[in-house]
Design a protein around this motif. Structure first.
Motif, PDB file in Angstrom:
ATOM      1  N   VAL A   1      35.807  49.942  31.729  1.00 20.21           N
ATOM      2  CA  VAL A   1      34.846  48.911  32.115  1.00 20.21           C
ATOM      3  C   VAL A   1      35.000  48.711  33.616  1.00 20.21           C
ATOM      4  O   VAL A   1      36.103  48.650  34.131  1.00 20.21           O
ATOM      5  N   THR A   2      33.869  48.634  34.322  1.00 18.09           N
ATOM      6  CA  THR A   2      33.936  48.492  35.772  1.00 18.09           C
ATOM      7  C   THR A   2      33.726  47.045  36.192  1.00 18.09           C
ATOM      8  O   THR A   2      33.131  46.244  35.479  1.00 18.09           O
ATOM      9  N   GLY A   3      34.237  46.742  37.375  1.00 14.57           N
ATOM     10  CA  GLY A   3      34.088  45.412  37.952  1.00 14.57           C
ATOM     11  C   GLY A   3      34.423  45.483  39.423  1.00 14.57           C
ATOM     12  O   GLY A   3      34.573  46.563  39.994  1.00 14.57           O
ATOM     13  N   CYS A   4      34.533  44.318  40.049  1.00 15.56           N
ATOM     14  CA  CYS A   4      34.915  44.298  41.457  1.00 15.56           C
ATOM     15  C   CYS A   4      35.653  43.009  41.790  1.00 15.56           C
ATOM     16  O   CYS A   4      35.528  42.000  41.085  1.00 15.56           O
ATOM     17  N   LEU A   5      36.411  43.067  42.855  1.00 18.36           N
ATOM     18  CA  LEU A   5      37.146  41.919  43.356  1.00 18.36           C
ATOM     19  C   LEU A   5      36.150  40.861  43.831  1.00 18.36           C
ATOM     20  O   LEU A   5      35.205  41.177  44.547  1.00 18.36           O
ATOM     21  N   THR A   6      36.331  39.610  43.404  1.00 13.12           N
ATOM     22  CA  THR A   6      35.394  38.554  43.783  1.00 13.12           C
ATOM     23  C   THR A   6      36.046  37.424  44.561  1.00 13.12           C
ATOM     24  O   THR A   6      35.345  36.568  45.099  1.00 13.12           O
ATOM     25  N   GLY A   7      37.364  37.402  44.626  1.00  6.58           N
ATOM     26  CA  GLY A   7      38.028  36.332  45.362  1.00  6.58           C
ATOM     27  C   GLY A   7      39.515  36.312  45.107  1.00  6.58           C
ATOM     28  O   GLY A   7      40.062  37.194  44.436  1.00  6.58           O
ATOM     29  N   LEU A   8      40.163  35.292  45.654  1.00  6.20           N
ATOM     30  CA  LEU A   8      41.610  35.139  45.543  1.00  6.20           C
ATOM     31  C   LEU A   8      41.945  33.701  45.192  1.00  6.20           C
ATOM     32  O   LEU A   8      41.207  32.781  45.536  1.00  6.20           O
ATOM     33  N   THR A   9      43.077  33.522  44.542  1.00  7.63           N
ATOM     34  CA  THR A   9      43.623  32.190  44.345  1.00  7.63           C
ATOM     35  C   THR A   9      45.000  32.178  44.969  1.00  7.63           C
ATOM     36  O   THR A   9      45.821  33.053  44.685  1.00  7.63           O
ATOM     37  N   ILE A  10      45.221  31.236  45.865  1.00  2.00           N
ATOM     38  CA  ILE A  10      46.517  31.083  46.520  1.00  2.00           C
ATOM     39  C   ILE A  10      47.028  29.696  46.154  1.00  2.00           C
ATOM     40  O   ILE A  10      46.404  28.689  46.496  1.00  2.00           O
ATOM     41  N   GLY A  11      48.128  29.664  45.417  1.00  2.00           N
ATOM     42  CA  GLY A  11      48.614  28.376  44.904  1.00  2.00           C
ATOM     43  C   GLY A  11      47.590  27.818  43.939  1.00  2.00           C
ATOM     44  O   GLY A  11      47.209  28.464  42.976  1.00  2.00           O
ATOM     45  N   ASP A  12      47.100  26.614  44.221  1.00  2.00           N
ATOM     46  CA  ASP A  12      46.096  25.979  43.361  1.00  2.00           C
ATOM     47  C   ASP A  12      44.693  26.086  43.925  1.00  2.00           C
ATOM     48  O   ASP A  12      43.755  25.522  43.360  1.00  2.00           O
ATOM     49  N   VAL A  13      44.530  26.777  45.041  1.00  2.00           N
ATOM     50  CA  VAL A  13      43.226  26.839  45.701  1.00  2.00           C
ATOM     51  C   VAL A  13      42.576  28.198  45.451  1.00  2.00           C
ATOM     52  O   VAL A  13      43.169  29.237  45.734  1.00  2.00           O
TER      53      VAL A  13
ATOM     54  N   VAL B   1      49.414  35.988  45.270  1.00  2.00           N
ATOM     55  CA  VAL B   1      48.031  35.562  45.053  1.00  2.00           C
ATOM     56  C   VAL B   1      47.617  35.932  43.632  1.00  2.00           C
ATOM     57  O   VAL B   1      48.270  36.736  42.974  1.00  2.00           O
ATOM     58  N   THR B   2      46.541  35.347  43.187  1.00  2.00           N
ATOM     59  CA  THR B   2      45.883  35.784  41.959  1.00  2.00           C
ATOM     60  C   THR B   2      44.563  36.401  42.381  1.00  2.00           C
ATOM     61  O   THR B   2      43.774  35.765  43.091  1.00  2.00           O
ATOM     62  N   CYS B   3      44.344  37.641  41.995  1.00  2.00           N
ATOM     63  CA  CYS B   3      43.114  38.349  42.346  1.00  2.00           C
ATOM     64  C   CYS B   3      42.090  38.118  41.238  1.00  2.00           C
ATOM     65  O   CYS B   3      42.393  38.330  40.065  1.00  2.00           O
ATOM     66  N   ASN B   4      40.918  37.670  41.611  1.00  2.00           N
ATOM     67  CA  ASN B   4      39.841  37.424  40.664  1.00  2.00           C
ATOM     68  C   ASN B   4      38.939  38.648  40.646  1.00  2.00           C
ATOM     69  O   ASN B   4      38.370  39.013  41.677  1.00  2.00           O
ATOM     70  N   ILE B   5      38.836  39.294  39.499  1.00  2.00           N
ATOM     71  CA  ILE B   5      38.049  40.518  39.367  1.00  2.00           C
ATOM     72  C   ILE B   5      36.984  40.285  38.298  1.00  2.00           C
ATOM     73  O   ILE B   5      37.302  40.009  37.139  1.00  2.00           O
ATOM     74  N   GLN B   6      35.714  40.350  38.688  1.00  2.00           N
ATOM     75  CA  GLN B   6      34.606  40.146  37.757  1.00  2.00           C
ATOM     76  C   GLN B   6      34.253  41.478  37.105  1.00  2.00           C
ATOM     77  O   GLN B   6      33.902  42.437  37.788  1.00  2.00           O
ATOM     78  N   MET B   7      34.365  41.539  35.786  1.00  2.00           N
ATOM     79  CA  MET B   7      34.056  42.755  35.046  1.00  2.00           C
ATOM     80  C   MET B   7      32.600  42.702  34.584  1.00  2.00           C
ATOM     81  O   MET B   7      32.013  41.634  34.455  1.00  2.00           O
ATOM     82  N   ASP B   8      32.017  43.862  34.303  1.00  5.85           N
ATOM     83  CA  ASP B   8      30.588  43.923  33.982  1.00  5.85           C
ATOM     84  C   ASP B   8      30.256  43.688  32.512  1.00  5.85           C
ATOM     85  O   ASP B   8      29.116  43.794  32.114  1.00  5.85           O
ATOM     86  N   LEU B   9      31.212  43.365  31.706  1.00  4.35           N
ATOM     87  CA  LEU B   9      30.937  43.048  30.303  1.00  4.35           C
ATOM     88  C   LEU B   9      31.221  41.571  30.060  1.00  4.35           C
ATOM     89  O   LEU B   9      32.230  41.048  30.521  1.00  4.35           O
ATOM     90  N   SER B  10      30.336  40.904  29.336  1.00  2.00           N
ATOM     91  CA  SER B  10      30.567  39.493  29.048  1.00  2.00           C
ATOM     92  C   SER B  10      31.817  39.299  28.195  1.00  2.00           C
ATOM     93  O   SER B  10      32.436  38.248  28.214  1.00  2.00           O
ATOM     94  N   LEU B  11      32.211  40.337  27.469  1.00  3.95           N
ATOM     95  CA  LEU B  11      33.407  40.264  26.640  1.00  3.95           C
ATOM     96  C   LEU B  11      34.652  40.049  27.498  1.00  3.95           C
ATOM     97  O   LEU B  11      35.496  39.226  27.198  1.00  3.95           O
ATOM     98  N   LEU B  12      34.744  40.769  28.613  1.00  2.57           N
ATOM     99  CA  LEU B  12      35.918  40.639  29.475  1.00  2.57           C
ATOM    100  C   LEU B  12      35.758  39.534  30.507  1.00  2.57           C
ATOM    101  O   LEU B  12      36.730  38.920  30.905  1.00  2.57           O
ATOM    102  N   GLY B  13      34.527  39.300  30.953  1.00  3.95           N
ATOM    103  CA  GLY B  13      34.305  38.250  31.951  1.00  3.95           C
ATOM    104  C   GLY B  13      35.086  38.511  33.217  1.00  3.95           C
ATOM    105  O   GLY B  13      34.999  39.579  33.802  1.00  3.95           O
ATOM    106  N   GLU B  14      35.888  37.520  33.616  1.00  4.73           N
ATOM    107  CA  GLU B  14      36.685  37.669  34.823  1.00  4.73           C
ATOM    108  C   GLU B  14      38.137  37.913  34.448  1.00  4.73           C
ATOM    109  O   GLU B  14      38.693  37.209  33.607  1.00  4.73           O
ATOM    110  N   ILE B  15      38.725  38.910  35.078  1.00  4.70           N
ATOM    111  CA  ILE B  15      40.138  39.201  34.886  1.00  4.70           C
ATOM    112  C   ILE B  15      40.877  38.630  36.087  1.00  4.70           C
ATOM    113  O   ILE B  15      40.485  38.851  37.228  1.00  4.70           O
ATOM    114  N   ASN B  16      41.916  37.885  35.826  1.00  5.72           N
ATOM    115  CA  ASN B  16      42.750  37.373  36.899  1.00  5.72           C
ATOM    116  C   ASN B  16      44.095  38.061  36.810  1.00  5.72           C
ATOM    117  O   ASN B  16      44.737  38.032  35.772  1.00  5.72           O
TER     118      ASN B  16
END
Length: 157
Positions: A82-94, A132-147
């Protein structure tokens, strides 16, 4: 007459110094950087690292408020076919959600993440990396976003 010449000379010198500082600041504002993500507890590359296009240049820009904007060339990440892409980062609580421009499929996708703290400029040493926590949005609604948790290094090239 002498006082007028001194004042004019001082004003011109001040203007010249201001112009030099402005040009120097703008030249230093956009810095080409290297970016690498490592697994949280090892020296192996994180899955998020495969989402960075190393053939293109990443840019770190210092903003006037002291924060940084990371302009990161991104490409598709594949996990379990399943393909996706990096959409953002989480550093601490932000969470720093990025803005995606271009097209991932055409190889010109750019992720812009704004207001990152100065602590993101860690250097290339993995031992000084930022967790950091890397936010990766996958292209299937089943997986959604992988952190995925990783350690991130950003260094000036």
């Amino acid at each position: 007459m002498t006082t007028a010449l001194k004042r004019t000379g001082t004003a011109l010198l001040t203007l010249l110094m201001f112009c030099m500082l402005t040009l120097g600041a703008s030249a230093a504002a956009n810095t080409p950087v290297g970016v690498k993500f490592w697994k949280e507890k090892s020296d192996k590359e994180s899955m998020a690292n495969s989402g960075i296009d190393s053939d293109r240049e990443a840019i770190l820009t210092r903003q006037s408020n002291g924060t940084y904007t990371l302009t990161l060339p991104v490409k598709q990440v594949t996990k379990l076919n399943v393909t996706g892409c990096l959409t953002g980062l989480t550093i601490g609580d932000v969470t720093y959600t990025g803005t995606l421009t271009g097209e991932i499929e055409k190889g010109n996708g750019i992720l812009t993440i704004k207001n990152l703290p100065a602590s993101v400029l860690t250097g290339s040493d993995v031992n000084k990396s930022l967790t950091v926590t890397c936010n990766i949005q996958m292209d299937l609604s089943l997986l959604g976003e992988i952190n995925t948790t990783a350690r991130m290094c950003i260094w000036a090239k």
